[in-house]
Every structure is written in C-alpha cells, then in structure tokens.
Write an enzyme that holds these catalytic residues in place. Structure first.
Site, PDB file in Angstrom:
ATOM      1  N   ARG A   1      69.655  86.512   3.308  1.00 51.56           N
ATOM      2  CA  ARG A   1      69.405  87.058   4.816  1.00 51.56           C
ATOM      3  C   ARG A   1      67.827  87.560   4.881  1.00 51.56           C
ATOM      4  O   ARG A   1      67.286  87.572   5.841  1.00 51.56           O
ATOM      5  CB  ARG A   1      70.264  88.138   4.964  1.00 51.56           C
ATOM      6  CG  ARG A   1      71.761  87.649   5.137  1.00 51.56           C
ATOM      7  CD  ARG A   1      72.692  88.930   5.962  1.00 51.56           C
ATOM      8  NE  ARG A   1      73.936  88.463   5.812  1.00 51.56           N
ATOM      9  CZ  ARG A   1      74.888  89.152   6.578  1.00 51.56           C
ATOM     10  NH1 ARG A   1      74.571  90.464   6.671  1.00 51.56           N
ATOM     11  NH2 ARG A   1      76.113  88.668   6.641  1.00 51.56           N
TER      12      ARG A   1
ATOM     13  N   ASP B   1      75.897  99.889  19.064  1.00 52.40           N
ATOM     14  CA  ASP B   1      75.652  99.231  17.898  1.00 52.40           C
ATOM     15  C   ASP B   1      74.499  99.565  17.306  1.00 52.40           C
ATOM     16  O   ASP B   1      73.559  99.728  18.035  1.00 52.40           O
ATOM     17  CB  ASP B   1      75.801  97.499  18.062  1.00 52.40           C
ATOM     18  CG  ASP B   1      76.293  97.209  16.633  1.00 52.40           C
ATOM     19  OD1 ASP B   1      77.434  96.641  16.497  1.00 52.40           O
ATOM     20  OD2 ASP B   1      75.313  97.077  15.901  1.00 52.40           O
TER      21      ASP B   1
HETATM   22  C1  LIG Z   1      81.978  93.269  11.676  1.00 59.32           C
HETATM   23  S1  LIG Z   1      81.491  93.866  13.103  1.00 59.32           S
HETATM   24  C2  LIG Z   1      82.828  94.522  14.070  1.00 59.32           C
HETATM   25  C3  LIG Z   1      82.578  94.165  15.576  1.00 59.32           C
HETATM   26  C4  LIG Z   1      83.796  94.536  16.481  1.00 59.32           C
HETATM   27  N1  LIG Z   1      83.866  96.204  16.364  1.00 59.32           N
HETATM   28  C5  LIG Z   1      85.075  93.974  15.978  1.00 59.32           C
HETATM   29  O1  LIG Z   1      86.033  94.470  15.301  1.00 59.32           O
HETATM   30  O2  LIG Z   1      85.177  92.676  16.194  1.00 59.32           O
HETATM   31  C6  LIG Z   1      80.729  95.373  12.684  1.00 59.32           C
HETATM   32  C7  LIG Z   1      79.386  96.162  13.399  1.00 59.32           C
HETATM   33  O3  LIG Z   1      79.420  97.196  13.185  1.00 59.32           O
HETATM   34  C8  LIG Z   1      77.844  97.429  13.373  1.00 59.32           C
HETATM   35  N2  LIG Z   1      77.414  98.554  12.277  1.00 59.32           N
HETATM   36  C9  LIG Z   1      77.202  98.552  11.125  1.00 59.32           C
HETATM   37  N3  LIG Z   1      76.702  99.703  10.581  1.00 59.32           N
HETATM   38  C10 LIG Z   1      76.880 100.571  11.669  1.00 59.32           C
HETATM   39  C11 LIG Z   1      76.197 102.021  12.067  1.00 59.32           C
HETATM   40  N4  LIG Z   1      75.854 102.765  10.881  1.00 59.32           N
HETATM   41  N5  LIG Z   1      76.421 102.249  13.185  1.00 59.32           N
HETATM   42  C12 LIG Z   1      76.700 101.483  14.134  1.00 59.32           C
HETATM   43  N6  LIG Z   1      77.087 100.159  14.016  1.00 59.32           N
HETATM   44  C13 LIG Z   1      77.206  99.721  12.818  1.00 59.32           C
HETATM   45  C14 LIG Z   1      77.284  96.090  12.783  1.00 59.32           C
HETATM   46  O4  LIG Z   1      75.926  95.887  13.324  1.00 59.32           O
HETATM   47  C15 LIG Z   1      78.178  95.127  13.629  1.00 59.32           C
HETATM   48  O5  LIG Z   1      77.947  94.716  14.757  1.00 59.32           O
END
Ligand SMILES: C[S@@+](CC[C@H](N)C(=O)[O-])C[C@H]1O[C@@H](n2cnc3c(N)ncnc32)[C@H](O)[C@@H]1O
Length: 278
Positions: A41, A142
């Site tokens: 990445r 996000d």
């Molecule tokens: C696996 S995805 C889940 C997306 C959606 N909630 C779902 O369940 O389908 C995790 C998301 O969390 C976000 N994320 C990770 N760390 C974060 C943080 N500290 N604050 C806000 N968002 C975060 C990532 O960018 C990513 O888009």
C-alpha cells in the site's frame, strides 16, 4: 514478493514506526503479520513522491508539509463495505424509524467508507417515509478523504448493486451510458439527504455530534485496541439521546457489558439514560 526483488526495503524498524504512527493518527492496531500489506500500500506513495527509501517517505509523513499524513492514513485504512451489508440492520432500522412517529431524527454513520452504508441508510429512510424529503438528517463521516470523495460522487461499478431489488435499482440509481457504461450513479435526490464530512473517531472534538437518535459504527472498532473501543462506546453513549440506537458490526460484540447500553438483538443496542439505567 521476496525481500530481494522488492523495489524498496522495508526494515522491521521502519515497519514498526509505521505501525506506531497509524495507531497514533487513526487508532488502528496493525498486526505484525501485515508487513506485506503495508509494503504494497505504501510503496505506491514512495513512487508517486519519488522517495529514495522508506526513511525518506516517513520523514515526509512526519513533516506533513504537503498533506502526506492524510495520504498515509488513506493508504492504510481498509474500506471493505457493500450496500445493505448485514441486511438485518436495515430491517431493524425501518422499525426504529416507525417508533419516532413524525419527529425529526438525527442519524450518524461514523465510518462511512465509500458510501454504500450511508446510502443504504438513506434508501431505508426514503422507503419508510415514502418521501424524498423525510424528517431525517443523515451525517456520514470517515477518516479517509479519498473514500469520502467517492461518497460525494455516488458513482459505483454496476456489479456493486447487483443484489439490490429491481425496485431499489430503479428508484435510487441512474445507469451510466457511453463512457459511463458499466457504472451506476446514486440519484441526486438521495445524495442530497446525506451530509459527508471528514472525521477521525479519535478526535477529542465530538461537540457537533450531539442529540443523535441513531448511530452506525460498524466494522471499524475491530481495528482499535480494547481501551480505544471502550472509550468510543462511552462517547457514543454520551452523544445519543436517551433511548437512542447503536448499530455495530457483526464481530463487535464488546458493546455487551458496556454500561448504559441494552442489547436489542444481534449487534443492535439501545442507550438508557442515567436515570433509566440506575
Ligand atoms: C471496513 S470499513 C467499514 C465500512 C462500513 N462501516 C461497513 O461496515 O461496511 C472501515 C472504515 O473505517 C474507517 N476508519 C478507520 N479508522 C478510522 C478512524 N479513526 N476514524 C474514522 N473512521 C475510521 C476507514 O477509513 C474505513 O472506511
């Protein structure tokens, strides 16, 4: 790929520095086994910036003069999602909306990724009220600014909506043609219902998330350590109105046992006020 054939070496010390940084910046605990994932990445960022090596790159992340810290976070978050993922939540959401009568409802989708989740919430809302102007505010946030751009654009590969009913496809999406063939676009009438903002769940500044009725925080807490998960759950409790609802991901059962939340079935919780909980 073997270490010898790699374009840049990523030493154990550099890898650990990356793990420490993503934990500090985003709360994400990266396992030691993620060396190859981190390499693939971030090597793209080294290429794009023409860095000599990982030390050079990490200095740019540290200096952050040209926004590289955000690009580093964007590269290391995992954004797997889909429309109506964990479908039972959207059946529950429909019943929850009915419980509010006609009063205004505030919903926060706190890890929105590329938008499939907030748009699934918005579709459920439109279907429930049978209106494009429902009494509902949806805020979707996000940490990753790249995925938020995709949210705002609302453009997806047509396969992403393959499993939706024909009625949903027609009501909520426009099909691309010409150079946009094979893509679909969320109808602007739906996009308008969702307000997208960048927000790091680790930020201390939760003031704008007050008086919420429903919070979705799905499949993000699994990336955090236990103390961070516990702190977040207390914060969600603080920003939900008494009787408000919290939806978490299928593997995030740690809410069970969190003071102030009562289970309402599989991965759905309700906030009790201090008086009710006493
Ligand atoms: C696996 S995805 C889940 C997306 C959606 N909630 C779902 O369940 O389908 C995790 C998301 O969390 C976000 N994320 C990770 N760390 C974060 C943080 N500290 N604050 C806000 N968002 C975060 C990532 O960018 C990513 O888009």
């Amino acid at each position: 790929m073997s270490e010898a054939t790699k374009e840049h070496a990523l030493s154990r010390a550099q890898f650990n520095d990356i793990r420490r940084r993503i934990s500090v910046y985003a709360g994400i605990s990266l396992a030691e086994t993620k060396h190859d994932m981190v390499y693939s990445r971030l090597v793209r960022r080294l290429r794009a910036l023409r860095c000599h090596d990982f030390d050079d790159y990490l200095q740019r992340v540290e200096a952050d003069t040209d926004g590289e810290r955000q690009a580093f976070i964007n590269a290391l978050t995992t954004n797997l999602t889909s429309f109506f993922r964990e479908a039972h939540h959207f059946d529950v959401l429909g019943r929850v909306l009915a419980g509010y009568g006609g009063r205004r409802i505030r919903i926060w989708c706190s890890a929105a990724s590329t938008g499939e989740e907030p748009y699934s919430i918005a579709m459920t809302v439109v279907e429930h009220f049978d209106s494009w102007t429902p009494p509902v505010e949806i805020i979707a946030t996000d940490i990753n600014t790249d995925v938020l751009s995709q949210c705002r654009g609302g453009i997806y590969a047509a396969e992403r909506i393959e499993d939706l009913t024909v009625a949903r496809k027609r009501r909520f999406f426009l099909r691309g043609s010409g150079p946009q063939a094979g893509k679909v676009k969320v109808r602007p009438t739906l996009t308008r219902l969702v307000k997208f903002e960048t927000f790091n769940l680790l930020s201390p500044n939760w003031n704008r998330f007050r008086d919420l009725d429903i919070v979705f925080c799905r499949n993000v807490m699994i990336y955090f350590d236990k103390p961070t998960q516990a702190r977040l759950l207390r914060q969600f409790h603080g920003c939900l109105n008494p009787g408000g609802w919290l939806f978490v991901g299928h593997s995030e059962s740690q809410v069970r046992g969190t003071e102030g939340f009562v289970s309402q079935g599989h991965t759905v919780y309700r906030s009790q006020s201090a008086e009710v909980a006493a």
